[in-house]
Design a protein around this motif. Structure first.
Motif, PDB file in Angstrom:
ATOM      1  N   GLY A 150       5.147  -0.963  -8.955  1.00  0.00           N
ATOM      2  CA  GLY A 150       3.780  -1.192  -9.388  1.00  0.00           C
ATOM      3  C   GLY A 150       3.657  -1.879 -10.732  1.00  0.00           C
ATOM      4  N   ARG A 151       4.742  -1.910 -11.511  1.00  0.00           N
ATOM      5  CA  ARG A 151       4.685  -2.606 -12.807  1.00  0.00           C
ATOM      6  C   ARG A 151       4.408  -4.093 -12.623  1.00  0.00           C
ATOM      7  N   SER A 152       4.920  -4.661 -11.559  1.00  0.00           N
ATOM      8  CA  SER A 152       4.640  -6.070 -11.276  1.00  0.00           C
ATOM      9  C   SER A 152       3.153  -6.272 -11.038  1.00  0.00           C
ATOM     10  N   GLU A 153       2.562  -5.371 -10.257  1.00  0.00           N
ATOM     11  CA  GLU A 153       1.138  -5.490  -9.962  1.00  0.00           C
ATOM     12  C   GLU A 153       0.296  -5.313 -11.215  1.00  0.00           C
ATOM     13  N   SER A 154       0.575  -4.298 -12.011  1.00  0.00           N
ATOM     14  CA  SER A 154      -0.242  -4.061 -13.196  1.00  0.00           C
ATOM     15  C   SER A 154      -0.126  -5.221 -14.183  1.00  0.00           C
ATOM     16  N   THR A 155       1.056  -5.808 -14.264  1.00  0.00           N
ATOM     17  CA  THR A 155       1.244  -6.968 -15.138  1.00  0.00           C
ATOM     18  C   THR A 155       0.441  -8.157 -14.640  1.00  0.00           C
ATOM     19  N   ALA A 156       0.485  -8.383 -13.332  1.00  0.00           N
ATOM     20  CA  ALA A 156      -0.265  -9.504 -12.758  1.00  0.00           C
ATOM     21  C   ALA A 156      -1.767  -9.314 -12.925  1.00  0.00           C
TER      22      ALA A 156
ATOM     23  N   THR B  90       0.821  -1.215   0.000  1.00  0.00           N
ATOM     24  CA  THR B  90       0.000   0.000   0.000  1.00  0.00           C
ATOM     25  C   THR B  90       0.853   1.262   0.000  1.00  0.00           C
ATOM     26  N   ALA B  91       2.085   1.175   0.495  1.00  0.00           N
ATOM     27  CA  ALA B  91       2.939   2.364   0.592  1.00  0.00           C
ATOM     28  C   ALA B  91       3.407   2.861  -0.774  1.00  0.00           C
ATOM     29  N   LEU B  92       3.134   2.089  -1.821  1.00  0.00           N
ATOM     30  CA  LEU B  92       3.520   2.522  -3.167  1.00  0.00           C
ATOM     31  C   LEU B  92       2.559   3.544  -3.748  1.00  0.00           C
ATOM     32  N   LEU B  93       1.430   3.747  -3.076  1.00  0.00           N
ATOM     33  CA  LEU B  93       0.401   4.650  -3.590  1.00  0.00           C
ATOM     34  C   LEU B  93       0.636   6.071  -3.114  1.00  0.00           C
ATOM     35  N   GLN B  94      -0.024   6.999  -3.773  1.00  0.00           N
ATOM     36  CA  GLN B  94       0.112   8.414  -3.435  1.00  0.00           C
ATOM     37  C   GLN B  94      -0.343   8.655  -2.010  1.00  0.00           C
ATOM     38  N   GLY B  95       0.473   9.303  -1.205  1.00  0.00           N
ATOM     39  CA  GLY B  95       0.157   9.506   0.198  1.00  0.00           C
ATOM     40  C   GLY B  95      -0.629  10.773   0.475  1.00  0.00           C
ATOM     41  N   GLY B  96      -0.871  11.005   1.774  1.00  0.00           N
ATOM     42  CA  GLY B  96      -1.555  12.203   2.213  1.00  0.00           C
ATOM     43  C   GLY B  96      -3.052  12.086   2.298  1.00  0.00           C
ATOM     44  N   ARG B  97      -3.601  10.939   1.885  1.00  0.00           N
ATOM     45  CA  ARG B  97      -5.036  10.691   1.976  1.00  0.00           C
ATOM     46  C   ARG B  97      -5.229   9.188   2.103  1.00  0.00           C
ATOM     47  N   VAL B  98      -6.424   8.783   2.461  1.00  0.00           N
ATOM     48  CA  VAL B  98      -6.709   7.357   2.592  1.00  0.00           C
ATOM     49  C   VAL B  98      -6.876   6.766   1.200  1.00  0.00           C
ATOM     50  N   VAL B  99      -5.983   5.863   0.824  1.00  0.00           N
ATOM     51  CA  VAL B  99      -6.045   5.251  -0.497  1.00  0.00           C
ATOM     52  C   VAL B  99      -6.914   3.999  -0.442  1.00  0.00           C
ATOM     53  N   THR B 100      -7.476   3.636  -1.574  1.00  0.00           N
ATOM     54  CA  THR B 100      -8.347   2.467  -1.659  1.00  0.00           C
ATOM     55  C   THR B 100      -7.764   1.451  -2.638  1.00  0.00           C
TER      56      THR B 100
ATOM     57  N   GLU C  62      -8.839   0.702  -5.376  1.00  0.00           N
ATOM     58  CA  GLU C  62      -8.979   1.169  -6.752  1.00  0.00           C
ATOM     59  C   GLU C  62      -7.876   2.131  -7.171  1.00  0.00           C
ATOM     60  N   ASP C  63      -7.078   2.606  -6.214  1.00  0.00           N
ATOM     61  CA  ASP C  63      -5.981   3.515  -6.529  1.00  0.00           C
ATOM     62  C   ASP C  63      -4.797   2.748  -7.108  1.00  0.00           C
ATOM     63  N   THR C  64      -4.027   3.411  -7.965  1.00  0.00           N
ATOM     64  CA  THR C  64      -2.806   2.844  -8.528  1.00  0.00           C
ATOM     65  C   THR C  64      -1.676   3.861  -8.373  1.00  0.00           C
ATOM     66  N   PRO C  65      -0.427   3.414  -8.433  1.00  0.00           N
ATOM     67  CA  PRO C  65       0.692   4.355  -8.287  1.00  0.00           C
ATOM     68  C   PRO C  65       0.651   5.460  -9.336  1.00  0.00           C
ATOM     69  N   ALA C  66       1.035   6.650  -8.932  1.00  0.00           N
ATOM     70  CA  ALA C  66       1.041   7.790  -9.850  1.00  0.00           C
ATOM     71  C   ALA C  66       2.115   7.606 -10.919  1.00  0.00           C
ATOM     72  N   PRO C  67       1.814   7.971 -12.167  1.00  0.00           N
ATOM     73  CA  PRO C  67       2.807   7.872 -13.239  1.00  0.00           C
ATOM     74  C   PRO C  67       4.075   8.639 -12.872  1.00  0.00           C
ATOM     75  N   GLY C  68       5.222   7.992 -13.087  1.00  0.00           N
ATOM     76  CA  GLY C  68       6.496   8.627 -12.814  1.00  0.00           C
ATOM     77  C   GLY C  68       6.917   8.614 -11.361  1.00  0.00           C
ATOM     78  N   SER C  69       6.085   8.046 -10.483  1.00  0.00           N
ATOM     79  CA  SER C  69       6.404   8.026  -9.062  1.00  0.00           C
ATOM     80  C   SER C  69       7.323   6.858  -8.718  1.00  0.00           C
ATOM     81  N   PHE C  70       7.894   6.908  -7.533  1.00  0.00           N
ATOM     82  CA  PHE C  70       8.718   5.810  -7.027  1.00  0.00           C
ATOM     83  C   PHE C  70       7.907   4.516  -6.988  1.00  0.00           C
TER      84      PHE C  70
END
Length: 301
Positions: A139-145, A114-124, A126-134
């Motif tokens: 997250g490429r492994s997750e999107s591929t799976a 979950t720490a791969l997602l954009q912080g500062g708010r409660v993520v769900t 349905e959220d995915t890592p922001a483009p260009g983010s760490f």
């Protein structure tokens, strides 16, 4: 089911193996050493000798199983750890196993965070890592799976909390305790209000089993029992058990104080588990993080 498990002797993976066996499933665990093989045999699991760099062996083991749980990842917490290379190796494993399972409708559950997602708010979920983010690198492994659902694989990603805690944990909390001992105080960044989700190891393992048994194809699940614990509360309990003071440090001091952990200690990454509870009959029952710390086992060595 006959379940092939990578990372089967790790902190989370070994709990997954136990959970699956106790539920009546058969388990074959990936082992690259005699020690790992012996641990799997002692637990009652079968052994597949090999490692993540053996695509033919991984494909064979996956194809002969009814389901796959992939929990292995190259963890090297040294200063020269190449995170991008580790993520690339993980992606190759997922592609290999995915190709072996294509068109089978077999369950394939992978690990993410979950720490791969954009912080500062409660993520769900349905959220995915922001483009260009760490987080996008991992997250490429997750999107591929997840995309394997369109190729006849009942794939799912279990996003673990940054803190999966319990007896035997040598992850972030264990490291924070070691740093506090070394530095002579427990620290938090700024006011320490940034939040970390947490889940007990047994609850995380049960979620993996439930995902293998019935997660919707292409789903993202949150192994989150506590939405977000203020980091200063974690530091306070650590300080009390070590009889040390708690101090605030500035963000620019984090890297010098925490080492490579300085990049994550200030993250505010609360996460929801609402959809996970809706999709699966998962109700976390293990102790919460601060309760687990109060048990004292984290401070015995």
């Amino acid at each position: 089911m006959r379940v092939f498990v990578t990372g089967a002797t790790g902190f989370i993976g070994s709990a997954v193996v136990r959970e699956l066996l106790d539920a009546g499933h058969q388990v074959t665990g990936l082992a690259r050493s005699d020690t790992s093989a012996a641990a799997l045999t002692a637990a009652g699991a079968d052994v597949h000798r090999g490692d993540l760099a053996d695509p033919a062996g991984l494909a064979e083991a996956a194809a002969s199983a009814d389901a796959v749980a992939h929990h292995a990842f190259i963890h090297d917490f040294s200063a020269d750890f190449d995170f991008a290379a580790a993520c690339a190796a993980d992606l190759r494993v997922i592609e290999t196993i995915g190709a072996a399972l294509e068109g089978s409708d077999k369950p394939f559950v992978i690990s993410s965070g979950t720490a791969l997602l954009q912080g500062g708010r409660v993520v769900t979920e349905e959220d995915t890592p922001a483009p260009g983010s760490f987080g996008e690198v991992r997250g490429r492994s997750e999107s591929t799976a997840v995309a394997l659902a369109d190729r006849g694989v009942r794939s799912a990603s279990v996003r673990f909390s940054p803190t999966v805690h319990g007896l035997g944990d040598h992850g972030f909390v264990h490291m924070l305790i070691g740093i506090a001992r070394e530095k002579g105080f427990a620290a938090h960044v700024g006011d320490g209000a940034n939040r970390w989700p947490a889940v007990h190891r047994t609850d995380a393992a049960r979620l993996v089993r439930l995902a293998l048994e019935g997660a919707p194809a292409g789903s993202r699940l949150h192994a989150v029992a506590e939405e977000g614990i203020p980091f200063r509360d974690i530091a306070t309990v650590i300080a009390r058990h070590l009889d040390l003071p708690v101090r605030s440090i500035a963000p620019e001091e984090a890297a010098a104080h925490f080492g490579w952990l300085g990049h994550v200690v200030g993250l505010d990454v609360p996460a929801s588990n609402t959809l996970t509870r809706k999709w699966l009959d998962w109700d976390p029952t293990g102790p919460e993080l601060l309760e687990d710390l109060e048990e004292g086992h984290y401070f015995k060595n």
